[in-house]
Design a protein around this motif. Sequence first.
Motif, PDB file in Angstrom:
ATOM      1  N   ARG A   1       0.909  -1.110  -0.053  1.00 15.69           N
ATOM      2  CA  ARG A   1       0.049  -0.122   0.054  1.00 15.69           C
ATOM      3  C   ARG A   1       0.942   1.270  -0.130  1.00 15.69           C
ATOM      4  N   TYR A   2       0.475   2.081  -0.523  1.00 12.94           N
ATOM      5  CA  TYR A   2       1.256   3.312  -0.736  1.00 12.94           C
ATOM      6  C   TYR A   2       1.342   4.088   0.493  1.00 12.94           C
ATOM      7  N   ARG A   3       2.375   4.572   0.894  1.00 10.60           N
ATOM      8  CA  ARG A   3       2.549   5.522   2.074  1.00 10.60           C
ATOM      9  C   ARG A   3       3.218   6.799   1.844  1.00 10.60           C
ATOM     10  N   SER A   4       2.621   7.807   2.182  1.00  7.77           N
ATOM     11  CA  SER A   4       3.061   9.250   1.906  1.00  7.77           C
ATOM     12  C   SER A   4       4.403   9.444   2.665  1.00  7.77           C
ATOM     13  N   PRO A   5       5.499  10.266   1.915  1.00  4.08           N
ATOM     14  CA  PRO A   5       6.819  10.377   2.555  1.00  4.08           C
ATOM     15  C   PRO A   5       6.632  11.254   3.615  1.00  4.08           C
ATOM     16  N   ALA A   6       5.515  12.020   4.009  1.00  2.86           N
ATOM     17  CA  ALA A   6       5.485  12.864   4.984  1.00  2.86           C
ATOM     18  C   ALA A   6       5.440  12.098   6.532  1.00  2.86           C
ATOM     19  N   TRP A   7       5.080  10.850   6.359  1.00  2.00           N
ATOM     20  CA  TRP A   7       5.180   9.738   7.544  1.00  2.00           C
ATOM     21  C   TRP A   7       6.756   9.702   8.053  1.00  2.00           C
ATOM     22  N   ASP A   8       7.662   9.958   7.058  1.00  7.10           N
ATOM     23  CA  ASP A   8       9.113   9.909   7.471  1.00  7.10           C
ATOM     24  C   ASP A   8       9.459  10.895   8.735  1.00  7.10           C
ATOM     25  N   HIS A   9       8.364  12.056   8.592  1.00  6.99           N
ATOM     26  CA  HIS A   9       8.779  12.920   9.749  1.00  6.99           C
ATOM     27  C   HIS A   9       7.932  13.007  11.049  1.00  6.99           C
ATOM     28  N   PHE A  10       7.037  11.976  10.928  1.00  2.00           N
ATOM     29  CA  PHE A  10       5.913  12.027  11.927  1.00  2.00           C
ATOM     30  C   PHE A  10       6.027  10.557  12.821  1.00  2.00           C
ATOM     31  N   ASN A  11       5.510  10.742  14.058  1.00  2.00           N
ATOM     32  CA  ASN A  11       5.078   9.533  14.710  1.00  2.00           C
ATOM     33  C   ASN A  11       3.688   9.224  14.860  1.00  2.00           C
ATOM     34  N   GLU A  12       3.347   8.048  14.640  1.00  2.00           N
ATOM     35  CA  GLU A  12       1.864   7.795  14.558  1.00  2.00           C
ATOM     36  C   GLU A  12       1.409   7.499  16.172  1.00  2.00           C
ATOM     37  N   ILE A  13       0.282   7.919  16.484  1.00  2.00           N
ATOM     38  CA  ILE A  13      -0.493   7.722  17.961  1.00  2.00           C
ATOM     39  C   ILE A  13      -1.733   7.345  17.487  1.00  2.00           C
ATOM     40  N   LYS A  14      -1.699   5.925  18.305  1.00  2.00           N
ATOM     41  CA  LYS A  14      -3.001   5.234  17.901  1.00  2.00           C
ATOM     42  C   LYS A  14      -3.848   5.037  19.008  1.00  2.00           C
ATOM     43  N   GLU A  15      -5.025   4.887  18.685  1.00  2.00           N
ATOM     44  CA  GLU A  15      -6.121   4.870  19.576  1.00  2.00           C
ATOM     45  C   GLU A  15      -7.183   3.365  19.386  1.00  2.00           C
TER      46      GLU A  15
ATOM     47  N   SER B   1      -1.877  16.637   3.772  1.00  2.00           N
ATOM     48  CA  SER B   1      -1.631  17.928   3.344  1.00  2.00           C
ATOM     49  C   SER B   1      -1.125  18.643   4.373  1.00  2.00           C
ATOM     50  N   ASN B   2      -2.140  18.592   5.653  1.00  2.00           N
ATOM     51  CA  ASN B   2      -1.404  19.474   6.798  1.00  2.00           C
ATOM     52  C   ASN B   2      -0.060  19.036   7.138  1.00  2.00           C
ATOM     53  N   LEU B   3       0.202  17.898   7.356  1.00  2.00           N
ATOM     54  CA  LEU B   3       1.465  17.390   7.473  1.00  2.00           C
ATOM     55  C   LEU B   3       2.750  17.814   6.619  1.00  2.00           C
ATOM     56  N   ASN B   4       2.486  17.843   5.321  1.00  3.44           N
ATOM     57  CA  ASN B   4       3.409  18.425   4.343  1.00  3.44           C
ATOM     58  C   ASN B   4       3.638  19.768   4.665  1.00  3.44           C
ATOM     59  N   ALA B   5       2.478  20.479   4.827  1.00  3.32           N
ATOM     60  CA  ALA B   5       2.613  21.852   4.968  1.00  3.32           C
ATOM     61  C   ALA B   5       3.416  22.323   6.470  1.00  3.32           C
ATOM     62  N   HIS B   6       3.165  21.467   7.393  1.00  7.53           N
ATOM     63  CA  HIS B   6       3.844  21.657   8.543  1.00  7.53           C
ATOM     64  C   HIS B   6       5.393  21.534   8.425  1.00  7.53           C
ATOM     65  N   ILE B   7       5.867  20.631   7.475  1.00  9.12           N
ATOM     66  CA  ILE B   7       7.372  20.526   7.412  1.00  9.12           C
ATOM     67  C   ILE B   7       8.164  21.576   7.046  1.00  9.12           C
ATOM     68  N   LEU B   8       7.359  22.387   5.994  1.00  6.80           N
ATOM     69  CA  LEU B   8       7.991  23.223   5.387  1.00  6.80           C
ATOM     70  C   LEU B   8       8.139  24.516   6.441  1.00  6.80           C
ATOM     71  N   VAL B   9       7.459  24.503   7.503  1.00  9.05           N
ATOM     72  CA  VAL B   9       7.636  25.631   8.539  1.00  9.05           C
ATOM     73  C   VAL B   9       7.880  25.297   9.702  1.00  9.05           C
ATOM     74  N   CYS B  10       8.264  23.821   9.997  1.00  8.57           N
ATOM     75  CA  CYS B  10       8.645  23.579  11.246  1.00  8.57           C
ATOM     76  C   CYS B  10      10.001  24.224  11.783  1.00  8.57           C
ATOM     77  N   PRO B  11      10.004  24.662  13.060  1.00  9.40           N
ATOM     78  CA  PRO B  11      11.132  25.505  13.308  1.00  9.40           C
ATOM     79  C   PRO B  11      12.287  24.668  13.687  1.00  9.40           C
ATOM     80  N   LEU B  12      11.957  23.437  13.837  1.00  8.98           N
ATOM     81  CA  LEU B  12      13.077  22.451  14.408  1.00  8.98           C
ATOM     82  C   LEU B  12      13.550  21.565  13.250  1.00  8.98           C
ATOM     83  N   TYR B  13      12.963  21.460  12.055  1.00  7.61           N
ATOM     84  CA  TYR B  13      13.202  20.896  10.955  1.00  7.61           C
ATOM     85  C   TYR B  13      14.570  21.033  10.350  1.00  7.61           C
ATOM     86  N   PRO B  14      15.696  20.214  10.611  1.00  6.85           N
ATOM     87  CA  PRO B  14      16.949  20.507  10.307  1.00  6.85           C
ATOM     88  C   PRO B  14      17.178  20.823   8.814  1.00  6.85           C
ATOM     89  N   ASN B  15      16.491  20.364   7.875  1.00  6.98           N
ATOM     90  CA  ASN B  15      16.452  20.805   6.453  1.00  6.98           C
ATOM     91  C   ASN B  15      15.665  21.713   5.924  1.00  6.98           C
TER      92      ASN B  15
END
Length: 527
Positions: free
Chosen positions: A73-87, A113-127
């Motif tokens: 199943r296709y998985r977005s590259p955005a998940w490389d920068h996020f941890n899943e919280i399951k319930e 989309s919100n995850l990809n948008a956050h990566i662009l403005v995350c203050p602690l994202y090293p790249n």
Amino acid sequence: MDPVFDFFPGGELEDDAVHEVDEVEVELGGNSNPLVSTNADFVDIQDDTVVEVEENRLKRKLPPQVPKPKKERYRSPAWDHFNEIKEGGVTKWAECKYCKKQYKAESKKHGVSNLNAHILVCPLYPNRDQHGQQNISFKPADGGGVDVVTHVFSFDDCKRALAEMVIIDELPIRFVEGIGFRKFCKVMQPKFSPVPSRQTTTREICAIHNYERGKLKKLLKGRRICLTTDTWTSIQNLSYMCLTAHFIDDNWKLQKRILNFCQVVNHKGETIGKKIESLLLDWNVDAIFTLTVDNASSNDTAIRFLKRKTKDWKRTILDHDYLHVRCCAHILNLIVVEGLKDRNESILRVRDVVRYVRSSPQRLDSFKRCVEKEKIDSNQTVCLDVCTRWNSTYLMLEVAVKFEKAFQRMAEEDSGFRTFFGIKERDDGELVSFEGGETIELVSESGQVRSNRVQRIPTKLDWKNCAMFTKFLNLFYVATKKLSASLFVTSNVFFDEMYNVEVQIDKLIANNDPLLSKMAFDMKKKI
């Protein structure tokens, strides 16, 4: 001679075999040279498995085919920068690996989309904001070791960090022009050239101040804040005032921010009131809950002035008609000062000997030799107090009492000490001060000389009184430290400490020592 093969060399097959050969060719995947029958019962060619089909006709048996894996199943590259919280086994939230911010991430309701948008403005994202040539560097990891990351050198970021270093470490601005610092920068990062001058650093500090000031204005907007202010005079005879704001943030945490540290003309109430008014207008504060000041009479005039002016602002400084809030710690200060008033002759004599020891390096060395001879085991050293601060007086007495024997030995062995205090030996062998000795001027708060007094060494009774004062003042010192903690003061702490102080004072009133009893009685009246 009969042919060995059932077909002619030209490749044409007999009519009755056309259909059968085509079927074999299809089964062999379109092979143009299929296996054919011979006079033998079977033929083994290259270890292939051959089975007999019918009359002298053989067919190859293919090996079993490996089943093709299911398509992942296709998985977005955005998940490389996020941890899943399951319930309940279902992903509900996505937490950023860098800044720990969380977003809703249910697959059927929310996208990425919100995850990809956050990566662009995350203050602690090293790249983030990587413009230009990227370099590989090492970053300490949380669990130990290092991580390899990429970064881009930014001259502006280095310049801003340099200005922040000057602010945080309270360095002189000329520090950036030091030869040693510039050499260090050249070795550490050759690209950081030219190193900013003091003028550039000054402009950068002003830019940081304006930015932080704007942030604080937004933070204070719409909040009811509590103000504290105090004024004092420096050793250069200049008057200063500090205005501090206290408020509760959105996370229900007590915050403290210094709004202004400025110079005032004098300590008059109207001057202080006008200055506070101008500062509040400059900060555009919407509402004030309380204003805390000390017990100076000029502050009463300042508060009345502010109360009158707030009607023109259509704002509220205080909910009640008139409220003069005083710090709990200041209440304790008033109590202690009242108790020590006119009973501090012993304290004055201890202060005299401490002042003598601290007046020059030679005298301090002589005192240390006396401490070594008396074998006093202590890492502390005598300190001179500030006459108007009883807590500093307590610290001076606490240390000086430990070195009583060292002061006595110094009076016996140090000729300069005896001359300074006019010490003579009585018939009973006790060293006391008689005629002569150095004098000291007693100066009032206005700066005028009230009187002169001859400095004396403390007697055994003076040392006993100071030891008693130290034990008594320790109660107030501990309570004041708790009440002066600006981020931890609550009503229950204040009530508990004040109750304990009152209980101890009641016990001292019943004490057999007349000095302690009278002191405690005066403190009780002040409470």
